[in-house]
Design a protein around this motif. Structure first.
Motif, mmCIF file in Angstrom:
data_model
loop_
_atom_site.group_PDB
_atom_site.id
_atom_site.type_symbol
_atom_site.label_atom_id
_atom_site.label_comp_id
_atom_site.label_asym_id
_atom_site.label_seq_id
_atom_site.Cartn_x
_atom_site.Cartn_y
_atom_site.Cartn_z
ATOM 1 N N PRO A 247 -4.257 12.232 2.561
ATOM 2 C CA PRO A 247 -4.795 12.564 0.975
ATOM 3 C C PRO A 247 -3.594 13.092 0.143
ATOM 4 O O PRO A 247 -2.705 13.857 0.844
ATOM 5 C CB PRO A 247 -6.047 13.574 1.566
ATOM 6 N N TRP A 248 -3.751 12.898 -1.072
ATOM 7 C CA TRP A 248 -2.610 13.408 -1.770
ATOM 8 C C TRP A 248 -3.236 14.070 -3.178
ATOM 9 O O TRP A 248 -3.530 13.408 -4.019
ATOM 10 C CB TRP A 248 -1.828 12.304 -2.333
ATOM 11 N N ALA A 249 -3.074 15.482 -2.924
ATOM 12 C CA ALA A 249 -3.621 16.499 -4.101
ATOM 13 C C ALA A 249 -2.831 16.075 -5.267
ATOM 14 O O ALA A 249 -1.614 15.994 -5.252
ATOM 15 C CB ALA A 249 -3.585 17.839 -3.711
ATOM 16 N N ILE B 285 10.046 5.554 -8.907
ATOM 17 C CA ILE B 285 8.567 6.074 -8.758
ATOM 18 C C ILE B 285 8.419 7.569 -8.565
ATOM 19 O O ILE B 285 7.625 8.294 -8.890
ATOM 20 C CB ILE B 285 7.726 5.159 -8.216
ATOM 21 N N ASN B 286 9.583 8.030 -7.680
ATOM 22 C CA ASN B 286 9.391 9.152 -7.002
ATOM 23 C C ASN B 286 10.889 10.181 -7.243
ATOM 24 O O ASN B 286 11.091 10.933 -6.352
ATOM 25 C CB ASN B 286 9.116 8.981 -5.578
ATOM 26 N N THR B 287 11.314 9.754 -8.389
ATOM 27 C CA THR B 287 12.879 10.648 -8.605
ATOM 28 C C THR B 287 12.538 12.047 -8.383
ATOM 29 O O THR B 287 13.617 12.428 -7.648
ATOM 30 C CB THR B 287 13.023 10.312 -10.195
ATOM 31 N N SER C 133 0.891 -1.219 -0.031
ATOM 32 C CA SER C 133 0.161 0.015 -0.083
ATOM 33 C C SER C 133 1.080 0.966 -0.028
ATOM 34 O O SER C 133 1.916 1.115 -0.712
ATOM 35 C CB SER C 133 -0.775 -0.007 1.112
ATOM 36 N N SER C 134 0.656 2.202 0.858
ATOM 37 C CA SER C 134 1.172 3.519 0.828
ATOM 38 C C SER C 134 0.861 4.334 1.996
ATOM 39 O O SER C 134 -0.288 4.011 2.664
ATOM 40 C CB SER C 134 1.006 4.367 -0.347
ATOM 41 N N VAL C 135 1.648 5.257 2.526
ATOM 42 C CA VAL C 135 1.334 6.279 3.331
ATOM 43 C C VAL C 135 -0.212 6.753 2.951
ATOM 44 O O VAL C 135 -0.892 7.287 3.770
ATOM 45 C CB VAL C 135 2.190 7.218 3.848
ATOM 46 N N HIS C 136 -0.070 6.851 1.496
ATOM 47 C CA HIS C 136 -1.424 7.384 1.072
ATOM 48 C C HIS C 136 -2.531 6.857 1.038
ATOM 49 O O HIS C 136 -3.705 6.904 0.563
ATOM 50 C CB HIS C 136 -0.929 7.826 -0.569
HETATM 51 C C1 BGC Z 1 4.707 7.378 -3.765
HETATM 52 C C2 BGC Z 1 5.836 8.127 -3.708
HETATM 53 C C3 BGC Z 1 5.832 9.240 -2.388
HETATM 54 C C4 BGC Z 1 5.583 8.410 -1.294
HETATM 55 C C5 BGC Z 1 5.439 9.529 -0.050
HETATM 56 C C6 BGC Z 1 4.671 6.665 -2.162
HETATM 57 O O1 BGC Z 1 3.459 5.771 -2.095
HETATM 58 O O2 BGC Z 1 4.633 6.298 -4.680
HETATM 59 O O3 BGC Z 1 5.815 8.656 -4.882
HETATM 60 O O4 BGC Z 1 7.109 9.742 -2.408
HETATM 61 O O5 BGC Z 1 4.221 7.536 -1.445
HETATM 62 O O6 BGC Z 1 4.457 10.538 -0.372
#
Ligand code: BGC
Length: 269
Positions: free
Chosen positions: A160-162, A204-206, A153-156
């Motif tokens: 929330p992520w605009a 993914i987040n370069t 998953s992700s912190v997201h």
């Molecule tokens: C995203 C990254 C981001 C990170 C923190 C990840 O789930 O894929 O692009 O840097 O969350 O915001």
């Protein structure tokens, strides 16, 4: 690390880059035989390099090309794995991507690509894994649980992520997906958990780390003051796949240097 996963077979989706690579290498180092999944012919070389790292270190595995959004290809990857290694014990549902856009500019394709890979892909792979766990039944000689699924998953899933609404929606959905699966199959001794990474240094987040300015700004979000590495996530995946975590199911484990404790509130509020 102790060989906690000896004689277990793991499929890691999206293992040809980023977090998936880190997880594949860590699981193999812990003794698992690892199926290094990659999505297309263009990622074959990377997958082979990951497999070489694994075998050079004395580990075992194979590469498997499969687009996780394609039902037939997913079924084939699982069938091939069962043919070759006998079963599957661990699924790391890792394949994922971003297609970022301001919401008013987001195309249906950007929305659908993210939902297809990040959510439907996890559905297809988890269903194939669950069917295999049920077919095969317990294997107490290798693990207390009959099978383990780890959803990336992700912190997201909670932040929330605009500008990334497709991505945040897919990860929010993974939270319910994972918890409902854990509820449905707990009595069959199948454990399902999520890993929720923050900023891990991968392709993914370069944009978030490739200049000093970007990195400084990223650090304002991370109390622990460093960007994460794929190996950090690999260590957690080994723990969640092993009997050391046998009483953990239905959990979202955050691995984010403290991103979810809201650094921006450290001097105010
Ligand atoms: C995203 C990254 C981001 C990170 C923190 C990840 O789930 O894929 O692009 O840097 O969350 O915001």
């Amino acid at each position: 690390m102790q060989q906690t996963l000896t004689n277990q077979i793991a499929i890691v989706t999206g293992a040809s880059s980023g977090i998936g690579t880190g997880v594949a290498i860590s699981l193999a180092a812990a003794g698992a035989t690892v199926v290094v999944n990659h999505s297309s012919a263009s990622s074959l070389e990377n997958a082979q390099a990951v497999l070489k790292t694994i075998t050079d270190a004395g580990g075992r595995g194979m590469t498997a090309q499969c687009d996780v959004t394609n039902e037939e290809e997913v079924e084939k990857m699982f069938a091939d794995t069962v043919d070759i290694y006998g079963t599957v014990d661990i699924l790391i549902n890792n394949a994922g991507l971003q297609r970022d856009a301001k919401f008013e500019d987001m195309t249906l394709k950007q929305w659908q690509t993210v939902i297809d890979v990040n959510l439907t892909g996890q559905f297809l792979c988890a269903r194939a894994a669950i069917r295999e766990f049920l077919r095969r039944g317990p294997r107490p000689e290798v693990s207390k649980a009959t099978g383990k699924i780890i959803c990336m998953s992700s912190v997201h899933e909670i932040i929330p992520w605009a500008g990334h609404i497709n991505y945040a929606s897919s990860k929010g959905a993974i939270r319910m997906f994972m918890q409902s699966l854990a509820q449905e199959y707990g009595d069959r001794m199948i454990r399902v958990n999520s890993i929720c990474p923050g900023a891990i240094q991968t392709p993914i987040n370069t944009d978030a780390w490739n200049t000093p300015k970007a990195l400084n700004s990223l650090m304002t979000l991370i109390p622990y003051n460093r960007i994460g590495q794929p190996e950090d996530v690999g260590n957690l995946a080994v723990f969640l796949a092993s009997d050391l975590s046998d009483y953990i199911t239905g959990a979202s484990i955050f691995i984010d240097g403290g991103m979810t404790v809201f650094e921006s509130f450290s001097t105010g509020g």
